[in-house]
Design a protein around this motif. Structure first.
Motif, PDB file in Angstrom:
ATOM      1  N   CYS A   3      -2.215   4.041  -8.337  1.00 28.60           N
ATOM      2  CA  CYS A   3      -3.356   3.135  -8.237  1.00 28.60           C
ATOM      3  C   CYS A   3      -2.883   1.685  -8.126  1.00 28.60           C
ATOM      4  CB  CYS A   3      -4.257   3.255  -9.465  1.00 28.60           C
ATOM      5  SG  CYS A   3      -5.100   4.849  -9.630  1.00 28.60           S
ATOM      6  N   LEU A   4      -3.576   0.928  -7.302  1.00 31.69           N
ATOM      7  CA  LEU A   4      -3.330  -0.503  -7.154  1.00 31.69           C
ATOM      8  C   LEU A   4      -4.553  -1.245  -7.665  1.00 31.69           C
ATOM      9  CD1 LEU A   4      -1.708  -2.943  -6.059  1.00 31.69           C
ATOM     10  CD2 LEU A   4      -2.816  -2.539  -3.837  1.00 31.69           C
TER      11      LEU A   4
ATOM     12  N   ILE B 194      -3.180  -9.551   3.000  1.00 29.98           N
ATOM     13  CA  ILE B 194      -2.790  -8.134   3.023  1.00 29.98           C
ATOM     14  C   ILE B 194      -2.950  -7.585   4.423  1.00 29.98           C
ATOM     15  CG2 ILE B 194      -3.164  -5.852   2.027  1.00 29.98           C
ATOM     16  CD1 ILE B 194      -4.488  -7.195  -0.346  1.00 29.98           C
ATOM     17  N   LEU B 195      -4.074  -7.903   5.054  1.00 29.07           N
ATOM     18  CA  LEU B 195      -4.342  -7.406   6.408  1.00 29.07           C
ATOM     19  C   LEU B 195      -3.279  -7.899   7.385  1.00 29.07           C
ATOM     20  CD1 LEU B 195      -8.197  -7.996   6.378  1.00 29.07           C
ATOM     21  CD2 LEU B 195      -7.018  -5.790   6.152  1.00 29.07           C
TER      22      LEU B 195
ATOM     23  N   MET C  75       0.802  -1.223   0.000  1.00 30.06           N
ATOM     24  CA  MET C  75       0.000   0.000   0.000  1.00 30.06           C
ATOM     25  C   MET C  75       0.836   1.277   0.000  1.00 30.06           C
ATOM     26  SD  MET C  75      -3.000  -1.108  -0.288  1.00 30.06           S
ATOM     27  CE  MET C  75      -3.797   0.492  -0.172  1.00 30.06           C
ATOM     28  N   ASP C  76       2.152   1.150   0.032  1.00 31.39           N
ATOM     29  CA  ASP C  76       3.010   2.335   0.070  1.00 31.39           C
ATOM     30  C   ASP C  76       2.763   3.223  -1.150  1.00 31.39           C
ATOM     31  OD1 ASP C  76       4.117   1.519   2.389  1.00 31.39           O
ATOM     32  OD2 ASP C  76       6.028   0.870   1.559  1.00 31.39           O
TER      33      ASP C  76
ATOM     34  N   ALA D 236      -5.317   5.134  -4.465  1.00 26.86           N
ATOM     35  CA  ALA D 236      -6.574   4.527  -4.903  1.00 26.86           C
ATOM     36  C   ALA D 236      -6.372   3.048  -5.175  1.00 26.86           C
ATOM     37  CB  ALA D 236      -7.101   5.218  -6.152  1.00 26.86           C
ATOM     38  N   VAL D 237      -7.396   2.247  -4.896  1.00 30.63           N
ATOM     39  CA  VAL D 237      -7.405   0.840  -5.275  1.00 30.63           C
ATOM     40  C   VAL D 237      -8.599   0.617  -6.188  1.00 30.63           C
ATOM     41  CG1 VAL D 237      -6.165  -0.068  -3.279  1.00 30.63           C
ATOM     42  CG2 VAL D 237      -8.632   0.225  -3.146  1.00 30.63           C
ATOM     43  N   ILE D 238      -8.371  -0.154  -7.240  1.00 34.99           N
ATOM     44  CA  ILE D 238      -9.417  -0.422  -8.225  1.00 34.99           C
ATOM     45  C   ILE D 238      -9.577  -1.931  -8.347  1.00 34.99           C
ATOM     46  CG2 ILE D 238     -10.240  -0.018 -10.566  1.00 34.99           C
ATOM     47  CD1 ILE D 238      -8.280   2.334 -10.751  1.00 34.99           C
TER      48      ILE D 238
END
Length: 224
Positions: A165-166, A214-215, A3-4, A8-10
């Protein structure tokens, strides 16, 4: 850390955010069966990434269907609606990951090859309508995946630079679309595309089995 630097995440929808890819193989068998036809073995791979409208054109031309394009799409929506409403779940950890993004001010969008009717229904059923600043289908932009059009359009709507964006994708054409848009791409494992696992890993920047990974990584890294 994944997340660095991301603003935005798509998300792709089917197979990436929700477990639904199995639906379409069943629908293809049932739908073509109405015309006395069987789906060819390679059908799913041939239509991967196509928009809902592009797929309807493909079916009509390849199988010589008498129905109009609108009739084909209406029939598919009707056949899929009950399955999406009652049998489709979010990927493991997806709800928690969406909540994390919301808490941290990460913009979110959906870029799907599915129909607007179905993606809107999925968001409503799972209570996600307020999470996404943009929900767009490939039909809205013309060219389906692997063209980057839909990812660039969603980023523009979210007012996010592509490099920030990720993308989350489960199929090869979708990963190619995200990379062509200049975005980081995380490949998501899905039963439907397990045979593409190594190809997906090679093309994408990251690979996850589900969002709980990821969490867990963020907890280890101190990002709560």
């Amino acid at each position: 850390m994944m997340m660095d630097g991301m603003e935005a995440v798509i998300f792709d929808l089917d197979g990436s955010l929700v477990d639904s890819m199995w639906i379409w193989k069943d629908i293809d068998i049932e739908y073509l069966g109405q015309f006395g036809l069987e789906p060819p073995r390679e059908l799913q791979r041939e239509i991967e990434g196509m928009s809902f409208s592009e797929t309807a054109v493909y079916f009509k031309e390849r199988f010589g269907l008498p129905d109009s394009l609108e009739q084909i799409k209406e029939t598919w929506n009707r056949m899929a609606w009950d399955k999406y409403r009652n049998q489709v779940s979010l990927k493991d950890g997806a709800r928690e990951y969406l909540a994390w993004c919301r808490r941290h001010g990460i913009k979110m969008g959906i870029a799907t090859s599915n129909s607007r009717e179905l993606v809107t229904s999925v968001a409503r059923v799972h209570g996600l309508e307020q999470d996404f600043g943009c929900i767009m289908t490939s039909c809205d932009v013309g060219r389906g995946k692997p063209a980057p059009d839909i990812y660039l359009a969603v980023a523009d709507r979210l007012q996010a630079a592509p490099k920030s964006c990720l993308v989350f994708e489960d199929i090869v054409p979708g990963i190619q679309a995200g990379k062509a848009a200049g975005m980081k791409v995380c490949a998501v494992e899905d039963a439907y595309s397990l045979n593409q696992k190594e190809e997906k890993k090679a093309l994408a920047d990251y690979y996850i089995r589900d969002y709980s990974e990821i969490l867990q990584d963020m907890q280890i890294g101190g990002l709560q």
